[in-house]
Design a protein around this motif. Structure first.
Motif, PDB file in Angstrom:
ATOM      1  N   ARG A 288      39.442  17.515   9.935  1.00  0.00           N
ATOM      2  CA  ARG A 288      39.774  17.454   8.518  1.00  0.00           C
ATOM      3  C   ARG A 288      40.417  18.758   8.078  1.00  0.00           C
ATOM      4  NH1 ARG A 288      37.186  13.301   6.015  1.00  0.00           N
ATOM      5  NH2 ARG A 288      36.260  14.397   4.277  1.00  0.00           N
ATOM      6  N   ILE A 289      41.489  18.624   7.298  1.00  0.00           N
ATOM      7  CA  ILE A 289      42.317  19.787   6.929  1.00  0.00           C
ATOM      8  C   ILE A 289      42.459  19.855   5.416  1.00  0.00           C
ATOM      9  CG2 ILE A 289      43.597  19.808   9.100  1.00  0.00           C
ATOM     10  CD1 ILE A 289      45.837  18.282   7.758  1.00  0.00           C
ATOM     11  N   ASP A 290      42.671  21.089   4.914  1.00  0.00           N
ATOM     12  CA  ASP A 290      42.622  21.297   3.464  1.00  0.00           C
ATOM     13  C   ASP A 290      43.993  21.238   2.797  1.00  0.00           C
ATOM     14  OD1 ASP A 290      42.126  24.961   3.571  1.00  0.00           O
ATOM     15  OD2 ASP A 290      43.529  23.637   4.603  1.00  0.00           O
ATOM     16  N   ILE A 291      44.775  20.236   3.171  1.00  0.00           N
ATOM     17  CA  ILE A 291      46.033  19.958   2.479  1.00  0.00           C
ATOM     18  C   ILE A 291      46.144  18.448   2.318  1.00  0.00           C
ATOM     19  CG2 ILE A 291      47.499  21.936   3.032  1.00  0.00           C
ATOM     20  CD1 ILE A 291      48.377  20.435   5.536  1.00  0.00           C
ATOM     21  N   GLY A 292      47.091  18.026   1.463  1.00  0.00           N
ATOM     22  CA  GLY A 292      47.242  16.587   1.233  1.00  0.00           C
ATOM     23  C   GLY A 292      48.520  16.289   0.477  1.00  0.00           C
ATOM     24  N   LYS A 293      48.428  15.344  -0.407  1.00  0.00           N
ATOM     25  CA  LYS A 293      49.607  14.863  -1.148  1.00  0.00           C
ATOM     26  C   LYS A 293      50.302  15.992  -1.902  1.00  0.00           C
ATOM     27  CE  LYS A 293      50.364  11.030  -4.249  1.00  0.00           C
ATOM     28  NZ  LYS A 293      49.717  10.129  -5.190  1.00  0.00           N
ATOM     29  N   ARG A 294      49.517  16.923  -2.415  1.00  0.00           N
ATOM     30  CA  ARG A 294      50.077  17.999  -3.225  1.00  0.00           C
ATOM     31  C   ARG A 294      51.066  18.841  -2.426  1.00  0.00           C
ATOM     32  NH1 ARG A 294      45.319  20.655  -4.866  1.00  0.00           N
ATOM     33  NH2 ARG A 294      45.524  22.002  -3.066  1.00  0.00           N
ATOM     34  N   GLU A 295      50.822  18.964  -1.129  1.00  0.00           N
ATOM     35  CA  GLU A 295      51.697  19.782  -0.292  1.00  0.00           C
ATOM     36  C   GLU A 295      52.780  18.938   0.395  1.00  0.00           C
ATOM     37  OE1 GLU A 295      48.345  19.923  -0.114  1.00  0.00           O
ATOM     38  OE2 GLU A 295      48.013  21.886  -1.021  1.00  0.00           O
ATOM     39  N   VAL A 329      46.018  10.684   4.366  1.00  0.00           N
ATOM     40  CA  VAL A 329      46.480  11.747   3.470  1.00  0.00           C
ATOM     41  C   VAL A 329      45.571  11.805   2.257  1.00  0.00           C
ATOM     42  CG1 VAL A 329      48.400  12.599   2.084  1.00  0.00           C
ATOM     43  CG2 VAL A 329      48.860  11.366   4.211  1.00  0.00           C
ATOM     44  N   ALA A 330      44.996  12.973   2.015  1.00  0.00           N
ATOM     45  CA  ALA A 330      44.102  13.130   0.863  1.00  0.00           C
ATOM     46  C   ALA A 330      44.915  13.243  -0.421  1.00  0.00           C
ATOM     47  CB  ALA A 330      43.264  14.398   1.035  1.00  0.00           C
ATOM     48  N   ASP A 331      44.391  12.607  -1.472  1.00  0.00           N
ATOM     49  CA  ASP A 331      45.050  12.737  -2.771  1.00  0.00           C
ATOM     50  C   ASP A 331      44.448  13.939  -3.487  1.00  0.00           C
ATOM     51  OD1 ASP A 331      45.752  10.453  -5.567  1.00  0.00           O
ATOM     52  OD2 ASP A 331      46.368  12.516  -5.133  1.00  0.00           O
ATOM     53  N   ASN A 332      44.889  15.130  -3.070  1.00  0.00           N
ATOM     54  CA  ASN A 332      44.347  16.350  -3.674  1.00  0.00           C
ATOM     55  C   ASN A 332      45.044  16.717  -4.975  1.00  0.00           C
ATOM     56  OD1 ASN A 332      46.708  17.060  -2.478  1.00  0.00           O
ATOM     57  ND2 ASN A 332      45.884  18.738  -1.256  1.00  0.00           N
TER      58      ASN A 332
END
Lengths: 581, 162
Positions: A288-295, A329-332
């Protein structure tokens, strides 16, 4: 002899490429191992500023339209300046009256003309407006206060942080030199130049919320490439699925100019400055990684994994560990601290804290040598080539194929990881013996060739993938040669079975040699319809014979028994290309 | 005879060595002690960027928390946070500090990580000996720590005449 050599050559080629790719991977890893790869993702501001030389200024508006068509991505802040400022910059540059552009020779002229036109000031003002700076400072913070009882404060930015954001302003210049047409292909030819704003002053004081004073601003070149963009160019896979009627009907020269404006953004995908970076946060429950849709993260996007290390004398460096892809993809944008999840392609003992950097890819090129079982009756060519026999001494049951495929990862379209679609073409050489020779008649090696639409799905487990593939297409068996006519003049002839519909399915294993290169083996079966017509061409004269009208011919040539499909075994080498322009 | 004696001595020394090795407890003191004071929070807490060293991420984070607490009590880090102990108090506190850091229930109540389980970018390195070096933001409750240390007589109070 030739037929025996061909499979050997294919196998040697594949293994040479494998060894070469392993060497390249080791060299790349070694280069990266001497550098420190950062995991800090600093969102950059990009301003695209089209320019042309005087001889191509008529295409300026098309380039601007192409730039306007670029889809925004979460990877950058797209900075827009007024069309009037862009036109002023173009006008000022045209006045320099350069007939050609060479960066080393003409860079000062270019930079000075941008500064004098005032566009550089406007770009900095626009990209570093206070609201944008405040928003970007907020986005760069990793933790937020989530409870009223929590009294932990987030460190307030210094002036140096703000100046760093301002110098994260990039200017991309698609500079069109000429539109050229050669062999019916129209290309827009020029340069892609990337500059970074270079600010000399530093600041350690706390930021008071106002625009810091900038003492000296300059432009620093970070990347440049000569570019030749065709009117048929399509950006990444998204473009293949979009429809723009107005653009489809443009003449080739305007289309090339418009594509020239669009294509510059592809270069950003491979530049170190714009790579998406993150940190692995968890490896217990998947990666699990700390990036998502925002990036701007997307499904099946690839990431190289690095571990930051210290040498015995405490010098930091980065060690390449492996390769992963995004499967969710996380919706961050909605939930700030949501994590995206990934699956492993090349394992490397991943741990929480490892750094990842994006590794975007465009098309996959597949090279596939194959052995295929077929049935070509020895009567093939009876009465056409020879009057009392077919071309072959005995029935032909083996063919050696070389197939080339171009596939695109359609994960984002079908919402399924490792799903590919594409096209392929192949040539097959039957393993045969000729009946004999006749003076004045030259027979070339028979060929089986064709093309297919391909869909493929892979399932990965620790560096090895199981792949399933289906193909539909058409193929033909062709005999060619030369013959002397009654005037003793040499004419070319061709005898082929017309296009026969085919379908194939296969399963294979692939091994990931590197993030861009896979090698594998596969087995499959293809079925090809028997020919319903044959074409015979001698010189300029061509005739088509249909089955229903030529039953005797079909019987004597045993064309109903002709089967170009069968069991196939082969190897495959898959090479993923970076985003192209 | 000489060979027999020699063998017995080797075995004897090996037993002593292994026995001693197995009975040595792990050192509870922070290893890294590498800290930078970031800020004081309302005068009640200090926030540090603390680096810890350990066999894995968990052990390194634990060491970072201990290092932050060490810095708050003893000092030695960069930045403007003032340590609770002065030089003479520090000279007399070796036994106290050893016992303090040996008992998790004692030291863990004064320090916590503000990372919320996350690892920040560029804050984890693998050292040449294979150990992990991890940087976290640690918050030390200075107010509660000072009161407890004063009550125990480890540090002098701040009242007038004391």
């Amino acid at each position: 002899m030739k037929k025996k050599i061909l499979p050997v050559i294919f196998i040697l080629l594949i293994f040479s490429l494998s060894i070469y790719s392993q060497t390249q991977s080791a060299q790349d890893a070694s280069k990266l191992n001497n550098q420190l790869v950062s995991g800090v993702f600093e969102r950059k501001s990009i301003t695209i500023l089209p320019l042309t030389l005087p001889q191509s200024q008529n295409y300026y508006d098309e380039i601007v339209k192409g730039v306007d068509k670029i889809q925004p991505t979460g990877r950058f802040d797209n900075n827009f300046i007024s069309k009037l400022s862009m036109a002023k910059a173009q006008g000022n540059f045209i006045k320099q009256n350069l007939q050609s552009f060479n960066y080393d020779k003409d860079k000062e002229i270019l930079i000075q003309s941008l500064i004098n036109s005032g566009v550089l000031t406007e770009i900095i003002k626009s990209s570093s407006n206070l609201d944008s700076l405040r928003a970007r400072i907020q986005r760069s913070k990793k933790r937020i206060v989530i409870s009223a009882l929590e009294d932990a404060k987030i460190r307030e930015p210094k002036v140096g942080d703000i100046l760093k954001l301002i110098s994260n302003t990039f200017i991309a210049i698609p500079l069109l030199n000429n539109i050229e047409t050669k062999n019916n292909i129209t290309n827009a030819v020029g340069n892609f130049l990337w500059f970074q704003v270079d600010i000399s002053n530093v600041g350690n004081d706390d930021w008071d919320g106002t625009m810091p004073k900038l003492e000296k601003v300059d432009l620093k070149l970070v990347n440049q490439k000569d570019a030749s963009i065709s009117s048929n160019f399509a950006l990444l896979s998204d473009e293949l699925f979009s429809s723009d009627e107005e653009e489809k009907n443009l003449p080739a020269d305007k289309k090339a100019a418009r594509n020239f404006g669009k294509a510059i953004i592809n270069m950003a995908m491979t530049m170190e400055e714009f790579k998406v970076r993150a940190t692995i946060q968890d490896v217990e429950d998947g990666i699990r990684i700390d990036i998502g849709k925002r990036e701007g993260v997307y499904l099946d996007q690839g990431y190289k994994v690095f571990e930051q290390r210290l040498t015995p004398d405490n010098k930091p460096y980065s060690q390449y560990m492996g390769f992963i892809r995004v499967d969710k993809v996380a919706d961050n944008e909605v939930k700030f601290d949501a994590l995206s999840s990934c699956y492993t392609i090349i394992p490397g003992g991943f741990e929480a804290g490892h750094i990842i950097t994006s590794h975007d890819q465009s098309f996959d090129i597949l090279i596939r040598p194959q052995y295929k079982q077929v049935f070509i009756p020895k009567e093939f060519g009876y009465g056409i080539i020879y009057s009392n026999s077919g071309v072959f001494k005995s029935d032909v049951s083996e063919v050696y194929n070389a197939e080339l495929a171009v596939l695109v990862n359609a994960a984002r379209v079908v919402n399924m990881t490792q799903f590919f679609i594409g096209v392929s073409g192949f040539i097959g050489l039957p393993n045969y013996e000729k009946v004999g020779t006749i003076s004045g008649l030259e027979i070339n090696t028979p060929l089986i060739y064709g093309g297919n639409l391909v869909i493929q799905k892979k399932f990965w487990l620790y560096r090895t993938a199981l792949s399933f593939e289906a193909q539909v297409g058409a193929q033909t068996l062709s005999l060619t040669g030369k013959v002397k006519d009654i005037f003793n003049k040499e004419v070319e002839w061709e005898y082929n079975t017309g296009w026969n519909l085919s379908a194939a399915a296969g399963v294979g294993f692939e091994f990931a040699i590197s993030p861009d290169i896979n090698f594998g083996l596969e087995v499959g079966y293809s079925y090809v319809l028997s020919p319903l017509e044959v074409k015979i061409k001698v010189g300029d004269k061509e005739e088509t014979y249909k089955k229903d009208d030529n039953k005797l011919f079909w019987n004597t040539n045993k064309l109903d028994d002709l089967q170009l499909g069968g069991l196939k075994l082969g190897a495959k080498l898959s090479i993923s290309l970076p985003p192209l322009f | 005879m000489k060979l027999k004696l020699f063998s017995v001595m080797i075995i004897f020394l090996a037993v002593i060595y292994l026995g001693c090795g197995s009975s040595v407890p792990p050192n509870p003191m922070p290893v890294s002690k590498e800290i930078t004071c970031i800020e004081s929070i309302s005068g009640k807490s200090y926030k540090y960027l603390a680096w810890g060293i350990g066999e894995d991420n968990q052990a390194a984070e634990r060491d970072a928390l201990k290092s932050a607490l060490w810095g708050a009590i003893v000092g030695g880090g960069a930045g403007n946070c003032v340590a609770l102990m002065n030089a003479s108090e520090r000279a007399k506190a070796n036994d106290f500090l050893y016992n303090f850091f040996s008992d998790d229930s004692q030291w863990q109540q004064y320090v916590r990580s503000s990372n919320q389980g996350r690892i920040d970018a560029d804050k984890r390195l693998k050292m040449s000996d294979g150990r992990v070096k991890l940087g976290i933001e640690a918050i030390v409750d200075i107010k509660m720590l000072r009161e407890d240390l004063e009550a125990r007589g480890v540090i002098g109070g701040m009242r007038i005449g004391n």
